[in-house]
Design a protein around this motif. Structure first.
Motif, PDB file in Angstrom:
ATOM      1  N   ILE A 116      -0.837  -6.306  -3.834  1.00 49.92           N
ATOM      2  CA  ILE A 116      -1.554  -7.557  -4.130  1.00 49.92           C
ATOM      3  C   ILE A 116      -0.850  -8.326  -5.239  1.00 49.92           C
ATOM      4  O   ILE A 116      -0.647  -9.541  -5.149  1.00 49.92           O
ATOM      5  CB  ILE A 116      -3.021  -7.262  -4.487  1.00 49.92           C
ATOM      6  N   LEU A 117      -0.466  -7.634  -6.308  1.00 48.51           N
ATOM      7  CA  LEU A 117       0.194  -8.306  -7.422  1.00 48.51           C
ATOM      8  C   LEU A 117       1.555  -8.866  -7.021  1.00 48.51           C
ATOM      9  O   LEU A 117       1.925  -9.974  -7.423  1.00 48.51           O
ATOM     10  CB  LEU A 117       0.343  -7.342  -8.604  1.00 48.51           C
ATOM     11  N   ILE A 118       2.308  -8.137  -6.230  1.00 49.54           N
ATOM     12  CA  ILE A 118       3.625  -8.617  -5.799  1.00 49.54           C
ATOM     13  C   ILE A 118       3.457  -9.857  -4.943  1.00 49.54           C
ATOM     14  O   ILE A 118       4.187 -10.843  -5.107  1.00 49.54           O
ATOM     15  CB  ILE A 118       4.379  -7.504  -5.045  1.00 49.54           C
ATOM     16  N   SER A 177      -4.679   3.656  -4.168  1.00 49.96           N
ATOM     17  CA  SER A 177      -5.172   2.524  -4.961  1.00 49.96           C
ATOM     18  C   SER A 177      -4.034   1.816  -5.679  1.00 49.96           C
ATOM     19  O   SER A 177      -3.982   0.584  -5.717  1.00 49.96           O
ATOM     20  CB  SER A 177      -6.205   3.006  -5.984  1.00 49.96           C
ATOM     21  N   VAL A 178      -3.122   2.578  -6.246  1.00 54.06           N
ATOM     22  CA  VAL A 178      -1.984   1.983  -6.958  1.00 54.06           C
ATOM     23  C   VAL A 178      -1.123   1.180  -5.990  1.00 54.06           C
ATOM     24  O   VAL A 178      -0.676   0.072  -6.312  1.00 54.06           O
ATOM     25  CB  VAL A 178      -1.158   3.076  -7.667  1.00 54.06           C
ATOM     26  N   ARG A 218       1.048 -12.003  -5.058  1.00 51.10           N
ATOM     27  CA  ARG A 218       0.566 -13.119  -5.869  1.00 51.10           C
ATOM     28  C   ARG A 218       1.698 -13.694  -6.723  1.00 51.10           C
ATOM     29  O   ARG A 218       1.834 -14.896  -6.866  1.00 51.10           O
ATOM     30  CB  ARG A 218      -0.577 -12.642  -6.767  1.00 51.10           C
ATOM     31  N   TRP A 219       2.526 -12.809  -7.317  1.00 52.63           N
ATOM     32  CA  TRP A 219       3.554 -13.283  -8.241  1.00 52.63           C
ATOM     33  C   TRP A 219       4.773 -13.863  -7.542  1.00 52.63           C
ATOM     34  O   TRP A 219       5.474 -14.695  -8.096  1.00 52.63           O
ATOM     35  CB  TRP A 219       3.968 -12.166  -9.186  1.00 52.63           C
ATOM     36  N   THR A 220       5.075 -13.414  -6.331  1.00 59.02           N
ATOM     37  CA  THR A 220       6.253 -13.952  -5.656  1.00 59.02           C
ATOM     38  C   THR A 220       5.977 -15.343  -5.113  1.00 59.02           C
ATOM     39  O   THR A 220       6.898 -16.134  -4.976  1.00 59.02           O
ATOM     40  CB  THR A 220       6.719 -13.034  -4.513  1.00 59.02           C
ATOM     41  N   GLY A 221       4.734 -15.635  -4.796  1.00 56.57           N
ATOM     42  CA  GLY A 221       4.371 -16.968  -4.360  1.00 56.57           C
ATOM     43  C   GLY A 221       4.903 -17.337  -2.992  1.00 56.57           C
ATOM     44  O   GLY A 221       4.994 -18.512  -2.668  1.00 56.57           O
TER      45      GLY A 221
END
Length: 55
Positions: free
Chosen positions: A35-37, A28-29, A39-42
């Motif tokens: 997902i966060l990486i 899960s982690v 989203r933030w890297t764009g």
């Protein structure tokens, strides 16, 4: 074949449940981190790997 674990009235040994829980948490982690990486890297999504036909 003989069982290596003693009979515990159908209950799994505690360490097996702990291993399963830890593995689910790690997976899960890793998914949330991915997902966060993304989203933030764009960075735009990679194009599909398809070959172009020559003309």
């Amino acid at each position: 074949m003989s069982e290596h674990f003693p009979a515990t009235d159908g209950v799994r040994p505690r360490w097996r449940g702990l291993v399963t829980t830890v593995m689910l948490i790690l997976i899960s982690v890793m998914i949330v981190r991915d997902i966060l990486i993304r989203r933030w890297t764009g960075t735009p999504p990679a194009p599909p790997d398809t070959t172009q036909q020559s003309h």
